[in-house]
Design a protein around this motif. Structure first.
Motif, PDB file in Angstrom:
ATOM      1  N   PRO A  88       0.843  -1.196   0.000  1.00  4.42           N
ATOM      2  CA  PRO A  88       0.000   0.000   0.000  1.00  4.42           C
ATOM      3  C   PRO A  88       0.876   1.243   0.000  1.00  4.42           C
ATOM      4  O   PRO A  88       2.100   1.145   0.133  1.00  4.42           O
ATOM      5  CB  PRO A  88      -0.782  -0.122   1.311  1.00  4.42           C
ATOM      6  CG  PRO A  88       0.141  -0.851   2.219  1.00  4.42           C
ATOM      7  CD  PRO A  88       0.873  -1.828   1.333  1.00  4.42           C
ATOM      8  N   TYR A  89       0.264   2.392  -0.159  1.00  2.00           N
ATOM      9  CA  TYR A  89       1.036   3.631  -0.063  1.00  2.00           C
ATOM     10  C   TYR A  89       1.429   3.861   1.383  1.00  2.00           C
ATOM     11  O   TYR A  89       0.595   3.901   2.285  1.00  2.00           O
ATOM     12  CB  TYR A  89       0.233   4.834  -0.550  1.00  2.00           C
ATOM     13  CG  TYR A  89       0.923   6.137  -0.230  1.00  2.00           C
ATOM     14  CD1 TYR A  89       2.080   6.485  -0.910  1.00  2.00           C
ATOM     15  CD2 TYR A  89       0.475   6.958   0.788  1.00  2.00           C
ATOM     16  CE1 TYR A  89       2.758   7.646  -0.588  1.00  2.00           C
ATOM     17  CE2 TYR A  89       1.138   8.131   1.113  1.00  2.00           C
ATOM     18  CZ  TYR A  89       2.290   8.467   0.431  1.00  2.00           C
ATOM     19  OH  TYR A  89       2.972   9.613   0.749  1.00  2.00           O
ATOM     20  N   ILE A  90       2.745   4.015   1.607  1.00  3.37           N
ATOM     21  CA  ILE A  90       3.282   4.366   2.914  1.00  3.37           C
ATOM     22  C   ILE A  90       4.263   5.506   2.674  1.00  3.37           C
ATOM     23  O   ILE A  90       5.172   5.359   1.849  1.00  3.37           O
ATOM     24  CB  ILE A  90       4.035   3.181   3.561  1.00  3.37           C
ATOM     25  CG1 ILE A  90       3.127   1.954   3.682  1.00  3.37           C
ATOM     26  CG2 ILE A  90       4.572   3.577   4.935  1.00  3.37           C
ATOM     27  CD1 ILE A  90       3.877   0.664   4.019  1.00  3.37           C
ATOM     28  N   PRO A  91       4.077   6.655   3.347  1.00  2.15           N
ATOM     29  CA  PRO A  91       4.983   7.778   3.116  1.00  2.15           C
ATOM     30  C   PRO A  91       6.437   7.344   3.287  1.00  2.15           C
ATOM     31  O   PRO A  91       6.809   6.757   4.303  1.00  2.15           O
ATOM     32  CB  PRO A  91       4.571   8.792   4.186  1.00  2.15           C
ATOM     33  CG  PRO A  91       3.132   8.499   4.433  1.00  2.15           C
ATOM     34  CD  PRO A  91       3.022   6.993   4.323  1.00  2.15           C
ATOM     35  N   GLY A  92       7.258   7.630   2.303  1.00  2.84           N
ATOM     36  CA  GLY A  92       8.670   7.263   2.358  1.00  2.84           C
ATOM     37  C   GLY A  92       8.995   5.971   1.631  1.00  2.84           C
ATOM     38  O   GLY A  92      10.164   5.661   1.403  1.00  2.84           O
TER      39      GLY A  92
END
Length: 316
Positions: A192-196
């Motif tokens: 999933p989208y995870i910041p970084g």
DNA sequence: GCGACAG
DNA sequence: ATCTTGTCGC
């Protein structure tokens, strides 16, 4: 090699993440199934077991999609302060979640679980997010600046439908702004989208579109303008391609005039409404000048790539 | 209390 | 990023 996640399999040219990294989704549900009745865990604790507490929101987003509750017992995952949290998504079902927990012997008072009594934390799990950060450090040290003045520019973007990625690349001649063609690629994603960690989500979908013929690839996201100097443009760039990031918002850094500074160092530049930073094999000046050149003659390559990816998804 | 983070 | 209705501006 510094980029296990992008490694090619044989001569097929395909690149997958699953060969090298565990599936976030599968690992998470395995962890949730280990929480015994009468105990709870937290979104942040589950994320930390996988290697980064910062993935707590991604954990919550995945758990909210539990297809068969209460079987994988996502109701046993609560807030870090013991708050019950949601059940069934969008602020609903706190009562049902509380009822399930009570039926399993978890005391709930004032809408909170006493974590000192009920917190389960005996997770043994591969901290793959930590391993990804370590790989990012290697990527950052492999970044190179420079190269000839680019004559060709390609903008790239990805659109999503569930766990399917629709990646697009649009090509331009830098001197005339003429659009000369495009390439498309569709694939499943499992992070999933995870910041970084954007490169681990979108990189595998974009890599097959890249071409090592001197063209500058402008990728939707950051390059060196990243907490570990390893944004998606760097991950793709250190594979030997010329790459820069062009993002619409900042992940880190502060704006000072046109420069974006991190620890006082210029890591990127704001131009034409985009935050530009080096991925690899290009200078910041070259990347900025290329983008500005196209914007000046009325072409926004990033927006074109965005629309192409979006149209590709719609027509699929 | 503040800050809150690419896509 | 995606979802989804309404609203503003060219």
């Amino acid at each position: 090699m510094a980029c296990r996640y992008l490694s090619h399999r044989g001569t097929s040219g395909s690149a997958t993440t699953t060969e090298c990294w565990p599936s976030f989704r599968e690992l998470l549900w395995d962890l949730v199934r280990r929480i015994p009745a009468g105990k709870v865990s937290t979104y942040g604790a589950l994320a930390e077991a996988m290697g980064d507490r910062g993935a707590a929101r991604a954990v919550g987003a995945e758990l909210s999609g539990n297809p068969t509750p209460p079987d994988p017992p996502c109701h046993r995952v609560v807030y870090a302060d013991g708050g019950i949290g949601w059940y069934g998504g969008r602020g609903r079902g706190a009562e049902e979640k509380e009822r399930l927990l009570r039926s399993e012997g978890v005391e709930v008072s004032q809408g909170r679980v006493d974590l000192s009594r009920h917190l389960f934390s005996d997770f043994r799990c591969r901290p793959f997010l930590t391993e990804m950060r370590e790989e990012q450090d290697a990527v950052a040290s492999a970044v190179t600046n420079g190269g000839a003045e680019p004559a060709l520019v390609s903008a790239m973007d990805v659109s999503y439908r569930g766990d399917e990625a629709f990646a697009a690349r649009v090509d331009f001649l830098l001197d005339s702004g003429e659009e000369t063609g495009h390439r498309l690629h569709r694939r499943r994603v499992d992070l999933p989208y995870i910041p970084g960690y954007l490169s681990y989500r979108e990189g595998p979908a974009l890599l097959p579109l890249m071409e090592d013929d001197g063209r500058l690839h402008l990728v939707d996201g950051h390059g060196l303008l990243h907490p570990r100097r390893a944004g998606i443009a760097c991950h793709l760039g250190v594979r030997g391609h010329r790459c820069a990031g062009a993002a619409k918002s900042l992940l880190c850094g502060v704006l000072s005039d046109e420069s974006v500074l991190v620890d006082g160092e210029e890591r990127g530049r704001m131009t034409g409404g985009y935050y530009v930073s080096v991925g690899s094999n290009v200078t910041l000046d070259q990347a900025c000048e290329a983008l500005e050149r196209l914007l000046d003659i009325g072409i926004d390559p990033c927006r074109r790539a965005h629309r192409l990816a979006s149209d590709f998804k719609r027509s699929s």
